[in-house]
Design a protein around this motif. Structure first.
Motif, PDB file in Angstrom:
ATOM      1  N   ALA A 223       0.813  -1.225   0.000  1.00  0.00           N
ATOM      2  CA  ALA A 223       0.000   0.000   0.000  1.00  0.00           C
ATOM      3  C   ALA A 223       0.847   1.277   0.000  1.00  0.00           C
ATOM      4  N   ARG A 227       1.051   4.216  -3.108  1.00  0.00           N
ATOM      5  CA  ARG A 227       0.826   5.652  -2.905  1.00  0.00           C
ATOM      6  C   ARG A 227       2.046   6.463  -3.353  1.00  0.00           C
ATOM      7  N   TYR A 233      -4.883   3.096  -9.886  1.00  0.00           N
ATOM      8  CA  TYR A 233      -5.478   1.766  -9.828  1.00  0.00           C
ATOM      9  C   TYR A 233      -4.405   0.723  -9.526  1.00  0.00           C
ATOM     10  N   PRO A 246      -7.149  -5.326   1.084  1.00  0.00           N
ATOM     11  CA  PRO A 246      -6.994  -4.017   0.432  1.00  0.00           C
ATOM     12  C   PRO A 246      -7.909  -2.951   1.024  1.00  0.00           C
ATOM     13  N   GLU A 247      -9.117  -3.354   1.418  1.00  0.00           N
ATOM     14  CA  GLU A 247     -10.061  -2.378   1.970  1.00  0.00           C
ATOM     15  C   GLU A 247      -9.558  -1.783   3.283  1.00  0.00           C
ATOM     16  N   TRP A 251      -8.377   1.118  -0.023  1.00  0.00           N
ATOM     17  CA  TRP A 251      -8.615   0.851  -1.434  1.00  0.00           C
ATOM     18  C   TRP A 251     -10.093   0.519  -1.668  1.00  0.00           C
ATOM     19  N   TYR A 263      -8.572  -2.425  -8.045  1.00  0.00           N
ATOM     20  CA  TYR A 263      -8.834  -1.581  -6.883  1.00  0.00           C
ATOM     21  C   TYR A 263      -8.454  -0.140  -7.213  1.00  0.00           C
ATOM     22  N   ARG A 264      -9.250   0.770  -6.690  1.00  0.00           N
ATOM     23  CA  ARG A 264      -9.005   2.206  -6.833  1.00  0.00           C
ATOM     24  C   ARG A 264      -8.281   2.704  -5.597  1.00  0.00           C
ATOM     25  N   GLU A 265      -7.190   3.441  -5.812  1.00  0.00           N
ATOM     26  CA  GLU A 265      -6.439   4.052  -4.716  1.00  0.00           C
ATOM     27  C   GLU A 265      -6.943   5.487  -4.568  1.00  0.00           C
TER      28      GLU A 265
END
Length: 276
Positions: A223, A227, A233, A246-247, A251, A263-265
């Motif tokens: 993660a 960033r 993504y 991820p959540e 994400w 997944y969307r960052e």
């Protein structure tokens, strides 16, 4: 460098039959072809390329600059297929033109099947030479049936289309097996690392790639790297084991296709431009 150049030439030319055919074709054209522009394209230009390729000084210079991975591409410039094909057509034309005229056939009693036999036999023989000069390309494990018109995996097409934002580029990190295809399909999908990762001799190291390709993906490690690379993504293999969710790192699940999760960052803004 001379030995490396010879080795590359042998590997590129396979069984060697196609090279023998190419040399014989050039000899035939040297003797029989009189048109200057044909001689320049099919004789002089290939000879110059071969002299350059087997020139030790030239090989030393190119090997130092780009290495052996690029040097063999000089042979791509050799018109091997065109020269061989043109020579076959010339030989076939000579055989066909040497056939007796209709008046001569009537006087000598040459039948229709005998008249057509020499050109047909020549065509069969030349076709046979083509067949035995190579190998069955589809037996190569690196060749696969194309899944679409773009000649890239369907998964790449579906993922890139899903994350596409009209009017702007997006940054996405992909599993390594998809990297080389993304750049072929989508000019607006950027990646934090590309082909340089796949070339071993470049020894290019990337912590984000290492985290993506780890046997077990550690989200606490992945993660922050995502960033830092400012990715919009992240594409993960659905069957890849993960340490953490991820959540848990903010994400947002965007979608799933062809065995990959997207997944969307959200910490990386994705401003959609206003199109007039």
């Amino acid at each position: 460098m001379w030995k490396e150049a010879i080795t590359l030439f042998r590997e590129y030319m396979g069984t060697g039959l196609i090279v023998i055919w190419f040399i014989l074709s050039m000899i035939y054209l040297w003797v029989n072809e009189k048109r200057k522009y044909i001689r320049i394209l099919f004789l002089y230009m290939p000879l110059v390329l071969l002299l350059m390729y087997f020139n030790p000084l030239f090989a030393e210079l190119v090997f130092r600059v780009v290495g052996d991975e690029i040097y063999y591409r000089i042979m791509w410039l050799l018109p091997v297929t065109i020269v061989n094909a043109y020579t076959c057509v010339c030989i076939y034309g000579q055989i066909a033109q040497s056939e007796p005229s209709s008046g001569q056939r009537e006087r000598t009693g040459v039948g229709e099947w005998k008249r057509k036999l020499p050109p047909a036999l020549a065509a069969v023989c030349m076709g046979g030479v083509i067949v035995v000069s190579g190998s069955y390309i589809y037996a190569n494990p690196f060749f696969h049936k194309a899944e679409n018109l773009y000649h890239v995996p369907d998964s790449v097409v579906h993922i890139c289309d899903m994350i596409r934002v009209p009017g702007r580029e997006v940054m996405a990190v992909f599993p390594l097996e998809l990297v080389q295809y993304v750049r072929q399909y989508s000019p607006v999908t950027r990646m934090p690392y590309g082909r340089e990762i796949t070339v071993e001799r470049w020894n290019y190291l990337n912590p984000l790639c290492d985290a993506m390709e780890a046997e077990i993906i550690d989200m606490s490690e992945l993660a922050p790297l995502v960033r830092e690379a400012e990715c919009h993504y992240v594409i993960l293999r659905s069957d890849k084991e993960r340490k953490g969710s991820p959540e848990e790192y903010g994400w947002i699940f965007f979608g799933e296709t062809d065995g990959y999760e997207i997944y969307r960052e959200p910490t990386r803004e994705l401003v959609i431009p206003v199109l007039d």
